[in-house]
Design a protein around this motif. Sequence first.
Motif, PDB file in Angstrom:
ATOM      1  N   ILE A   1       0.829  -1.216   0.000  1.00  0.00           N
ATOM      2  CA  ILE A   1       0.000   0.000   0.000  1.00  0.00           C
ATOM      3  C   ILE A   1       0.860   1.260   0.000  1.00  0.00           C
ATOM      4  O   ILE A   1       0.660   2.154  -0.839  1.00  0.00           O
ATOM      5  CB  ILE A   1      -0.976  -0.011   1.197  1.00  0.00           C
ATOM      6  N   PRO A   2       1.845   1.405   0.902  1.00  0.00           N
ATOM      7  CA  PRO A   2       2.699   2.601   0.807  1.00  0.00           C
ATOM      8  C   PRO A   2       3.434   2.681  -0.528  1.00  0.00           C
ATOM      9  O   PRO A   2       3.687   3.780  -1.025  1.00  0.00           O
ATOM     10  CB  PRO A   2       3.684   2.417   1.973  1.00  0.00           C
ATOM     11  N   GLY A   3       3.764   1.529  -1.118  1.00  0.00           N
ATOM     12  CA  GLY A   3       4.441   1.543  -2.405  1.00  0.00           C
ATOM     13  C   GLY A   3       3.586   2.130  -3.502  1.00  0.00           C
ATOM     14  O   GLY A   3       4.041   2.963  -4.291  1.00  0.00           O
ATOM     15  N   VAL A   4       2.327   1.712  -3.580  1.00  0.00           N
ATOM     16  CA  VAL A   4       1.462   2.248  -4.630  1.00  0.00           C
ATOM     17  C   VAL A   4       1.067   3.695  -4.322  1.00  0.00           C
ATOM     18  O   VAL A   4       0.906   4.504  -5.237  1.00  0.00           O
ATOM     19  CB  VAL A   4       0.217   1.368  -4.837  1.00  0.00           C
ATOM     20  N   VAL A   5       0.945   4.032  -3.037  1.00  0.00           N
ATOM     21  CA  VAL A   5       0.689   5.427  -2.672  1.00  0.00           C
ATOM     22  C   VAL A   5       1.849   6.304  -3.136  1.00  0.00           C
ATOM     23  O   VAL A   5       1.644   7.422  -3.632  1.00  0.00           O
ATOM     24  CB  VAL A   5       0.480   5.562  -1.147  1.00  0.00           C
ATOM     25  N   LEU A   6       3.070   5.786  -3.023  1.00  0.00           N
ATOM     26  CA  LEU A   6       4.234   6.519  -3.500  1.00  0.00           C
ATOM     27  C   LEU A   6       4.139   6.766  -5.005  1.00  0.00           C
ATOM     28  O   LEU A   6       4.387   7.873  -5.485  1.00  0.00           O
ATOM     29  CB  LEU A   6       5.503   5.739  -3.167  1.00  0.00           C
TER      30      LEU A   6
END
Length: 479
Positions: free
Chosen positions: A97-102
């Motif tokens: 999730i933090p990866g795709v938010v990035l």
Amino acid sequence: MRTLRFLVSSRAAGPTCRVTTVPSQVIRGATAAPAPSINVTAIATDGDLANGPTRVLLPLLGIYALGTVSLQGFNLVYLRVAHDVGAGDASGLITAIPGVVLGVACFLYGTLGDFIPLRRIVNAGIGLIVVGSVLGFALSSSLIGVVVARALQTLGYQAAASAYMILATSIRDPKRRGLYVGLMCAAFQGGTALGMLVGGLLADVNWAILLLIPLAGLACVPVMGRRVPARSRAGRVDVTGLAIFSSCALLLTLAAANPRWWLVGGLALAAAAFWWHIGRARDPFITRSFFTNVPWVRSISLILVVYCMNFTLAPLMNGIGSTLYGLKPAEVSVRLIPAYCLALIAAMTSGAALARLGRGRTVRACVGLILAGTVVLALCMRAGPWVITVAMCLIYSGFGGLFTPIYDTVFATVAPGQNGRAVAMNDLAMQGSAAIGIGVVTPWLASGHFRAIALVCLLAAAIGIAGDWAHEYLYRRGH
């Protein structure tokens, strides 16, 4: 005599020029008109004119680097975090999730930078860092709390990164511009190296401290002051299109990490809605022709294939070191330091390599290093702990050198007026594919199928080399 006044504004970092005194008779085609006088007053803004962008760029870079430290530290120890918070089968969401938010943040900030003042974006990002850090540390025993907090932190520090790139790429001196763009890649590699080391050390102390590291970026705010430009270009923001596209990216990651029929169905509906919107909207932020540009699609496909392994490598090395050789995360981190140092050197010299070898050869040489590293890992995984260092030195040298030619590949396939969107899509492809990759292989990591993961990475690198050769051949034939 009437006078027409024009206000010409470039990107948020660009100069503002007021051009005055164009006689109205000239517009009507009159013959007896005096030559117009033009007075140009350029208002210098950090990052555009040569008046010392260091005082704003380096603090922005510091905020980004500290966010990267936290991100990569979590990528190393996220399986332990998942165990401590009882994530179960949803453990991949902690890093996916933090990866795709990035990736989505890269795209949003790159697009909104044309319409919203950079200072407002940066100030909002600092606020998100504070909220995410405090909330995450307070709710570190909750899976939802950790995921939400890390997503907020990612949105926060990426605001500084996007503002940095907008300002750095607007510097007119090519040498200075190249220096600051290279520093961005160097900050990522340095932050990654430090993140691995800090993550390994805190894994045996208290991993929740990783959530507080981005707060150290607040020390850069007084240095930066109010030097981030507060002007922007007038225009309409396609809020609906941006929201639908962001939803597509998020649903794609969720569906890849945890396949469910309702996620796949939601993704299909969101994709259809997005395609319909950009075809019918009066002023969409991106048009259908952007996606039907075949050379651009091929170049983005290369990124999707090669970068899908990027977030997977650190936890893979941690798993190999722990399971096969009894190494603690801190010991694995120390063995990875040479790899990140080489990646830093490769990133700083990638521009010179590109100029000497050409885009195609540089890309294939870098992906060839990644392929060699995955071969060493697959064949010699049980030969000794040295394989961790040797394989990662090859792999991360390849990734470090790949940064500049990848951007060059994308820029070569789009019209000059689409460069901003091309950069945004490029960043989204890099971060999104890496997030999807870690989400897909998380069950394999948890069950110890390390050789299978290494073989998948090997296959991705091989496809990347073949795909880039085919892309260059077809692109030359088309031109």
